[in-house]
Design a protein around this motif. Structure first.
Motif, PDB file in Angstrom:
ATOM      1  N   LEU A 147       0.830  -1.211   0.000  1.00 34.78           N
ATOM      2  CA  LEU A 147       0.000   0.000   0.000  1.00 34.78           C
ATOM      3  C   LEU A 147       0.860   1.256   0.000  1.00 34.78           C
ATOM      4  N   ILE A 148       1.946   1.261   0.782  1.00 36.23           N
ATOM      5  CA  ILE A 148       2.851   2.410   0.768  1.00 36.23           C
ATOM      6  C   ILE A 148       3.381   2.629  -0.636  1.00 36.23           C
ATOM      7  N   ASN A 149       3.755   1.561  -1.311  1.00 34.27           N
ATOM      8  CA  ASN A 149       4.274   1.670  -2.667  1.00 34.27           C
ATOM      9  C   ASN A 149       3.224   2.242  -3.622  1.00 34.27           C
ATOM     10  N   GLU A 150       1.965   1.904  -3.403  1.00 35.41           N
ATOM     11  CA  GLU A 150       0.879   2.421  -4.239  1.00 35.41           C
ATOM     12  C   GLU A 150       0.667   3.919  -4.031  1.00 35.41           C
ATOM     13  N   VAL A 151       0.770   4.385  -2.793  1.00 32.34           N
ATOM     14  CA  VAL A 151       0.412   5.763  -2.453  1.00 32.34           C
ATOM     15  C   VAL A 151       1.588   6.728  -2.569  1.00 32.34           C
ATOM     16  N   ALA A 152       2.789   6.278  -2.258  1.00 29.83           N
ATOM     17  CA  ALA A 152       3.945   7.178  -2.184  1.00 29.83           C
ATOM     18  C   ALA A 152       4.334   7.709  -3.559  1.00 29.83           C
ATOM     19  N   PRO A 153       4.930   8.911  -3.604  1.00 29.75           N
ATOM     20  CA  PRO A 153       5.452   9.418  -4.882  1.00 29.75           C
ATOM     21  C   PRO A 153       6.533   8.500  -5.430  1.00 29.75           C
ATOM     22  N   ARG A 154       6.725   8.498  -6.743  1.00 30.82           N
ATOM     23  CA  ARG A 154       7.713   7.621  -7.365  1.00 30.82           C
ATOM     24  C   ARG A 154       9.127   7.930  -6.894  1.00 30.82           C
ATOM     25  N   ASP A 155       9.373   9.185  -6.491  1.00 28.77           N
ATOM     26  CA  ASP A 155      10.720   9.536  -6.031  1.00 28.77           C
ATOM     27  C   ASP A 155      10.805   9.590  -4.510  1.00 28.77           C
ATOM     28  N   ALA A 156       9.895   8.909  -3.835  1.00 34.67           N
ATOM     29  CA  ALA A 156       9.928   8.888  -2.371  1.00 34.67           C
ATOM     30  C   ALA A 156      11.256   8.327  -1.875  1.00 34.67           C
ATOM     31  N   VAL A 157      11.651   8.784  -0.686  1.00 33.88           N
ATOM     32  CA  VAL A 157      12.865   8.289  -0.034  1.00 33.88           C
ATOM     33  C   VAL A 157      12.437   7.502   1.203  1.00 33.88           C
ATOM     34  N   TYR A 158      12.995   6.306   1.356  1.00 33.06           N
ATOM     35  CA  TYR A 158      12.648   5.449   2.486  1.00 33.06           C
ATOM     36  C   TYR A 158      13.838   5.317   3.426  1.00 33.06           C
ATOM     37  N   VAL A 159      13.596   5.611   4.691  1.00 32.93           N
ATOM     38  CA  VAL A 159      14.588   5.353   5.735  1.00 32.93           C
ATOM     39  C   VAL A 159      14.031   4.202   6.558  1.00 32.93           C
ATOM     40  N   ASN A 160      14.730   3.096   6.559  1.00 32.36           N
ATOM     41  CA  ASN A 160      14.200   1.856   7.129  1.00 32.36           C
ATOM     42  C   ASN A 160      14.936   1.460   8.390  1.00 32.36           C
ATOM     43  N   GLU A 161      14.165   1.188   9.442  1.00 31.59           N
ATOM     44  CA  GLU A 161      14.731   0.566  10.633  1.00 31.59           C
ATOM     45  C   GLU A 161      13.695  -0.378  11.254  1.00 31.59           C
ATOM     46  N   ALA A 162      13.026  -1.113  10.373  1.00 27.45           N
ATOM     47  CA  ALA A 162      12.157  -2.213  10.792  1.00 27.45           C
ATOM     48  C   ALA A 162      12.889  -3.487  10.396  1.00 27.45           C
ATOM     49  N   THR A 163      13.797  -3.919  11.246  1.00 26.79           N
ATOM     50  CA  THR A 163      14.825  -4.875  10.823  1.00 26.79           C
ATOM     51  C   THR A 163      14.283  -6.262  10.505  1.00 26.79           C
ATOM     52  N   SER A 164      13.179  -6.669  11.114  1.00 18.37           N
ATOM     53  CA  SER A 164      12.674  -8.010  10.831  1.00 18.37           C
ATOM     54  C   SER A 164      11.937  -8.084   9.505  1.00 18.37           C
ATOM     55  N   THR A 165      11.618  -6.932   8.918  1.00 18.54           N
ATOM     56  CA  THR A 165      10.821  -6.917   7.686  1.00 18.54           C
ATOM     57  C   THR A 165      11.624  -6.462   6.474  1.00 18.54           C
ATOM     58  N   VAL A 166      12.938  -6.462   6.579  1.00 21.47           N
ATOM     59  CA  VAL A 166      13.777  -5.914   5.508  1.00 21.47           C
ATOM     60  C   VAL A 166      13.534  -6.623   4.181  1.00 21.47           C
ATOM     61  N   GLY A 167      13.485  -7.950   4.190  1.00 21.64           N
ATOM     62  CA  GLY A 167      13.296  -8.688   2.948  1.00 21.64           C
ATOM     63  C   GLY A 167      11.970  -8.363   2.284  1.00 21.64           C
ATOM     64  N   ALA A 168      10.916  -8.288   3.085  1.00 21.47           N
ATOM     65  CA  ALA A 168       9.595  -7.967   2.542  1.00 21.47           C
ATOM     66  C   ALA A 168       9.561  -6.561   1.968  1.00 21.47           C
ATOM     67  N   LEU A 169      10.273  -5.650   2.604  1.00 19.61           N
ATOM     68  CA  LEU A 169      10.318  -4.271   2.110  1.00 19.61           C
ATOM     69  C   LEU A 169      10.998  -4.204   0.747  1.00 19.61           C
ATOM     70  N   TRP A 170      12.168  -4.842   0.622  1.00 12.52           N
ATOM     71  CA  TRP A 170      12.888  -4.814  -0.655  1.00 12.52           C
ATOM     72  C   TRP A 170      12.074  -5.461  -1.767  1.00 12.52           C
ATOM     73  N   ASP A 171      11.258  -6.429  -1.436  1.00 10.88           N
ATOM     74  CA  ASP A 171      10.452  -7.105  -2.448  1.00 10.88           C
ATOM     75  C   ASP A 171       9.319  -6.225  -2.969  1.00 10.88           C
ATOM     76  N   ARG A 172       8.872  -5.254  -2.171  1.00 12.50           N
ATOM     77  CA  ARG A 172       7.614  -4.597  -2.489  1.00 12.50           C
ATOM     78  C   ARG A 172       7.676  -3.094  -2.699  1.00 12.50           C
ATOM     79  N   LEU A 173       8.792  -2.467  -2.424  1.00 12.17           N
ATOM     80  CA  LEU A 173       8.893  -1.031  -2.670  1.00 12.17           C
ATOM     81  C   LEU A 173       9.650  -0.782  -3.964  1.00 12.17           C
TER      82      LEU A 173
END
Length: 529
Positions: free
Chosen positions: A361-387
């Motif tokens: 959903l974040i990927n659907e709503v966010a601007p194409r040039d959005a910047v992500y700062v990630n510190e949800a360490t258990s979900t890193v793989g899922a994040l890379w797959d979907r953003l």
């Protein structure tokens, strides 16, 4: 008379360093008093947060940031965050106030005893000028050391009675200096790399954070396209050096010896650019490299080249090397790699959402040039797959794994990128390490969107406990924290969401706001492995 303080501010100004991140103490007041109007002071409520904000700001701008810490205690508070800056090759000039010179040896209150040793080994250089007149030159030295490849933090301790002293003649020419490095590899140096890639039957490209730091992402794409290579991101990735939407993109390598080696079994040549070989994490022993596989390594860091356990390394400018390789290798007639397939997100029941669904959903709503700062360490793989991360400078993660980076860094990255929207994706365990960054964001009206994934536990540690067969480990649950209440207390608008449609509306509103927003989401716990 030009004072040390005047000469120092002029030196900072001449090098484009007019933003100061700090939390002042008494030793720092003489430097900060009557600060020039063209300088901006960003106050953090803890030195770890100060360091994280400066780290994010410097990474996002690609330029040195200035940090002002309070003596030894403030330096100690910042050391955890300094580990991330060290491994990210972040150019930071870190100053710390020292007691007046006559009091240092007596170890008066707030003396920084053995100041130059304190921040090591997490800085490229550390100094305390031998006399007041040498402060501007030492500061100039720190700036140029910090910004030369491999970039990194540099520390300088300054006795507070130095600032009003006469700067003397040594400071006269400092502001006009420049220091440049020519790191373009020669054709002779690149020839073995070009030959190996040209003759390879199945080469693979591994990219690291220094590619994104050099803004050489497009050059990496050109090389991958010309040789039709699959592309992995080096393990524990702190930045995104390659578009995640490109068909050659394969994801992030696992951070284990056997895991990486298994993925390389089908490849005869592995080219690693802009990363160490490799930043392993979980200990899963095995062969470092398949027997018939050749590894080639290009890095701007001599230390990375020297300590690698395998491969032929070339220390060179990463951007120039990628460009020269692309020009030198022949076009491959191999077919392009097939695009990978990502599994649909699982369904979660009730008021608890699956992180995979949240990322989609974040990927659907966010601007194409959005910047992500990630510190949800258990979900890193899922994040890379979907953003979808397609622009340079789109992703930041704590390079050393030290928590407390995410929330402050998101503030610093947004401060550096006023024309892009920054979304901080933060785990509930991680958020508590840098929660006071909310106050700075509110006071400075920095429109970061903080998304807190709250699963009530240290999810990554639970996964490690399973992997390590450690049973009944205490201290892995962190229930009962109301992040919306905390955010409101620091002056940040906040909302808790329990279903995806509500998240979509809240996130859309937050992305349009001109002030920071926090969105708290109760999520399921997933494993990073």
């Amino acid at each position: 008379m030009t004072t040390v303080k005047q000469a120092s501010y002029e030196l900072l100004r001449a090098n484009g360093i007019t933003t100061i991140f700090g939390n002042p103490g008494s030793n720092e007041l003489p430097f900060l008093g009557a600060m020039p109007e063209d300088f901006r002071y960003i106050l953090g409520l803890h030195e770890g947060v100060v360091m994280g904000m400066a780290d994010g700001f410097a990474q996002a701008t690609g330029k040195a940031a200035f940090v002002n810490l309070h003596a030894a205690s403030g330096t100690g508070n910042a050391m955890g965050a300094l580990t991330n800056a060290w491994y990210s090759h972040t150019p930071l000039v870190i100053s710390a106030g020292q007691q007046v010179r006559p009091s240092i040896g007596m170890e008066s209150m707030l003396s920084n005893v053995d100041a130059t040793t304190l921040p090591r080994p997490l800085v490229k250089a550390s100094s305390e000028p031998a006399c007041a007149e040498d402060v501007p030159r030492s500061l100039s030295h720190a700036i140029h050391i910090a910004t030369q490849d491999p970039k990194g933090p540099v520390y300088i301790s300054v006795p507070y009675d130095d600032w009003d002293a006469d700067a003397g003649e040594v400071s006269v020419n400092l502001a006009g200096r420049s220091v440049q490095a020519a790191g373009t590899p020669s054709r002779q140096q690149l020839e073995p790399f070009i030959g190996a890639l040209a003759s390879a039957a199945n080469p693979v490209l591994v990219l690291g954070p220094d590619v994104d730091a050099a803004r050489a992402n497009h050059q990496a794409v050109a090389l991958a396209d010309k040789l039709k290579m699959p592309v992995w991101v080096a393990p524990s990735a702190p930045r995104c050096p390659f578009p995640t939407t490109h068909p050659s993109f394969r994801g992030v390598l696992p951070a284990s010896i056997s895991g990486i080696s298994a993925l390389f079994k089908e490849h005869d040549v592995v080219l690693v650019v802009g990363a160490p070989v490799f930043r392993y994490h979980q200990f899963e022993p095995g062969e470092f490299l398949p027997a018939e596989t050749t590894l080639l390594h290009i890095t701007g860091d001599p230390g990375e080249a020297a300590r690698a356990p395998m491969g032929a390394a070339l220390v060179a400018d990463v951007s120039e090397a990628l460009q020269a390789l692309t020009e030198g290798v022949p076009e491959s007639d191999r077919p392009l790699p097939a695009a990978r397939i990502v599994a649909p997100p699982p369904r979660a029941g009730g008021t608890v959402l699956a992180p995979e669904a949240v990322f989609e959903l974040i990927n659907e709503v966010a601007p194409r040039d959005a910047v992500y700062v990630n510190e949800a360490t258990s979900t890193v793989g899922a994040l890379w797959d979907r953003l979808d991360m397609t622009h340079p400078g789109s992703y930041y993660f704590p390079a050393s794994g030290g928590l407390g980076f995410g929330m402050p860094a998101a503030v610093g990255v947004q401060l550096a990128n006023p024309n892009r929207r920054v979304i901080g994706i933060i785990g509930d365990g991680s958020a508590n390490y840098g929660i006071t960054a909310l106050w700075t964001a509110a006071q400075e009206k920095i429109p970061v969107v903080f998304v807190i994934l709250n699963n009530g536990t240290y999810g990554a540690l639970q996964a490690f406990a399973t992997k390590l067969k450690a049973e009944n480990v205490p201290g892995l649950s962190v229930p009962g924290i109301d992040f919306c209440a905390l955010a409101n207390g620091y002056g940040v608008q906040a909302a808790k969401v329990t279903e995806l449609n509500d998240l979509k509306q809240k996130l859309t509103t937050a992305l349009e706001a001109e002030e920071p927003t926090l969105i708290e989401i109760m999520t399921t716990t997933i494993s990073p492995f």
